[in-house]
Design a protein around this motif. Sequence first.
Motif, short mmCIF file in Angstrom:
data_model
loop_
_atom_site.label_atom_id
_atom_site.label_comp_id
_atom_site.label_asym_id
_atom_site.label_seq_id
_atom_site.Cartn_x
_atom_site.Cartn_y
_atom_site.Cartn_z
N ASP A 169 28.29 54.06 11.47
CA ASP A 169 28.65 53.25 10.30
C ASP A 169 30.16 53.17 10.13
OD1 ASP A 169 25.99 52.81 9.77
OD2 ASP A 169 25.84 54.34 8.21
N LYS A 170 30.83 54.30 10.28
CA LYS A 170 32.28 54.32 10.10
C LYS A 170 32.98 53.53 11.21
CE LYS A 170 35.98 57.50 8.82
NZ LYS A 170 36.28 58.88 8.39
N THR A 171 32.44 53.62 12.42
CA THR A 171 33.02 52.88 13.55
C THR A 171 32.81 51.39 13.38
OG1 THR A 171 32.63 54.77 15.02
CG2 THR A 171 33.02 52.63 16.06
N ASN A 172 31.60 50.99 13.06
CA ASN A 172 31.31 49.56 12.92
C ASN A 172 32.11 48.91 11.80
OD1 ASN A 172 29.52 49.60 15.05
ND2 ASN A 172 27.69 49.71 13.78
N ALA A 173 32.42 49.68 10.76
CA ALA A 173 33.19 49.15 9.64
C ALA A 173 34.59 48.72 10.07
CB ALA A 173 33.27 50.19 8.52
N LEU A 174 35.06 49.22 11.21
CA LEU A 174 36.39 48.86 11.69
C LEU A 174 36.41 47.48 12.34
CD1 LEU A 174 37.35 52.30 13.30
CD2 LEU A 174 38.11 51.39 11.09
N PRO A 199 20.88 56.34 17.19
CA PRO A 199 21.81 55.58 16.35
C PRO A 199 23.00 54.99 17.11
CG PRO A 199 21.15 57.59 15.21
CD PRO A 199 20.61 57.69 16.61
N LEU A 200 23.39 55.59 18.23
CA LEU A 200 24.53 55.04 18.98
C LEU A 200 24.22 53.64 19.51
CD1 LEU A 200 25.90 58.11 21.00
CD2 LEU A 200 26.49 57.32 18.69
N GLY A 201 22.94 53.32 19.61
CA GLY A 201 22.58 51.96 20.02
C GLY A 201 22.99 50.91 19.00
N GLY A 202 23.35 51.35 17.79
CA GLY A 202 23.79 50.42 16.75
C GLY A 202 25.28 50.13 16.76
N LEU A 203 26.03 50.74 17.68
CA LEU A 203 27.46 50.44 17.76
C LEU A 203 27.68 48.98 18.16
CD1 LEU A 203 28.70 53.66 19.62
CD2 LEU A 203 29.35 52.98 17.30
N THR A 204 28.58 48.31 17.46
CA THR A 204 28.82 46.89 17.75
C THR A 204 30.32 46.62 17.81
OG1 THR A 204 28.73 46.32 15.38
CG2 THR A 204 26.69 46.12 16.66
N ALA A 205 30.70 45.81 18.79
CA ALA A 205 32.07 45.34 18.94
C ALA A 205 32.03 44.02 19.70
CB ALA A 205 32.92 46.36 19.69
#
Length: 372
Positions: A169-174, A199-205
């Motif tokens: 969540d904190k990473t995606n908010a960036l 949950p790491l599958g939810g990382l998005t960039a």
Amino acid sequence: MFHLMFSLPWLIVATRFIAPLPWPLMVKVLLAAFLLVASQYHLFSRFTSGSVFAPEFPRPLVIGFNLFFGAIVLLAMMQVALDLVSLLIFAVKWSFPAVPAEVRYTMGIAAVLLASFGISQAIRVPPLKQIEVVIPGLAPEFDGYRMVQLTDLHISRLFTGSWAAAVVDKTNALDADLIVITGDLIDGSLDIRREDIAPLGGLTARDGVLTVPGNHEYFFDIDRWLKHFPEINMRILANDHAVIERGEGRLVVAGVTDLSARFTGAVEPDLGKALSGAPANAPIILLDHQPRLAHRAAEQGVALQLSGHTHGGMIRGLDQIVARANNGFVSGFYKVGEMQLYVNNGTGLWPGFALRIGVPAELAEFTLRSAP
């Protein structure tokens, strides 16, 4: 030898700290026995979990073991320092000073408080660290390109799925352009860790998630993990590279396998292969879990290497010992020839010694800048 090494701090505490205390013998024996159990954390992990690298106890017990094992190590260091001072006084006065019991009480309380602080800093979701880095030859289209580095998450009974979800969540908010993970994602087998790492599958960039293995992946059936990571939205750069395009600009992100591969029969790191076919004039960012071979990367024209592995040394002072084992690299930026090396303190930490004192975890966000 591993377990003997971790028993030495307890031996120092038992003989030099507990034995001189003005307490009834039975109380001292019980305290020494309790601390002996705590000092054998890794041995219990090996017997119950099959590996010292993945203790499968309930999370509160893992925290408790780290608290008391950490306190033993810190107290042993304090006791050694006290004994050295006593030896210096003996060298001058030819008699050892009497050490008041209050001094030992203060040391014991300080060790427990420091260990409590250390584990609280280790298991929190890391703070954001924002970094600007100038990349020679970076196309103007990439000026301001934002890249987040995660490393050494060590998903385990200590760094669980809920912790991983908070990091995501904190990473995606960036809202980054790219997310890179430089190894040691897990501690444990795929069958045990599948839900915690999900949950790491939810990382998005915008340009996806690029990953390289760390040494801990090789302790737990590396082939299964390398097949699983792409299933949760990660591209593995195992001696491979990705080319990112912005208009006419190109950026190469390469990755290599870990040095531990040589001990398991897996594919060893090969930077030449990783860079094969890469655009000739595009700057190269290298993902390599361990920083030890940074000089070789510099010789191959890499502009920026991102690494982890060292955890920043975990405790101020101990970082100098960790640096010696990693060719002098332990935390932050280094200039290696014409290349820049950044060694991340780590997002998580090995659950076998999860203390951070003066060396914070970090979630690193890099903003790339073209050279003036």
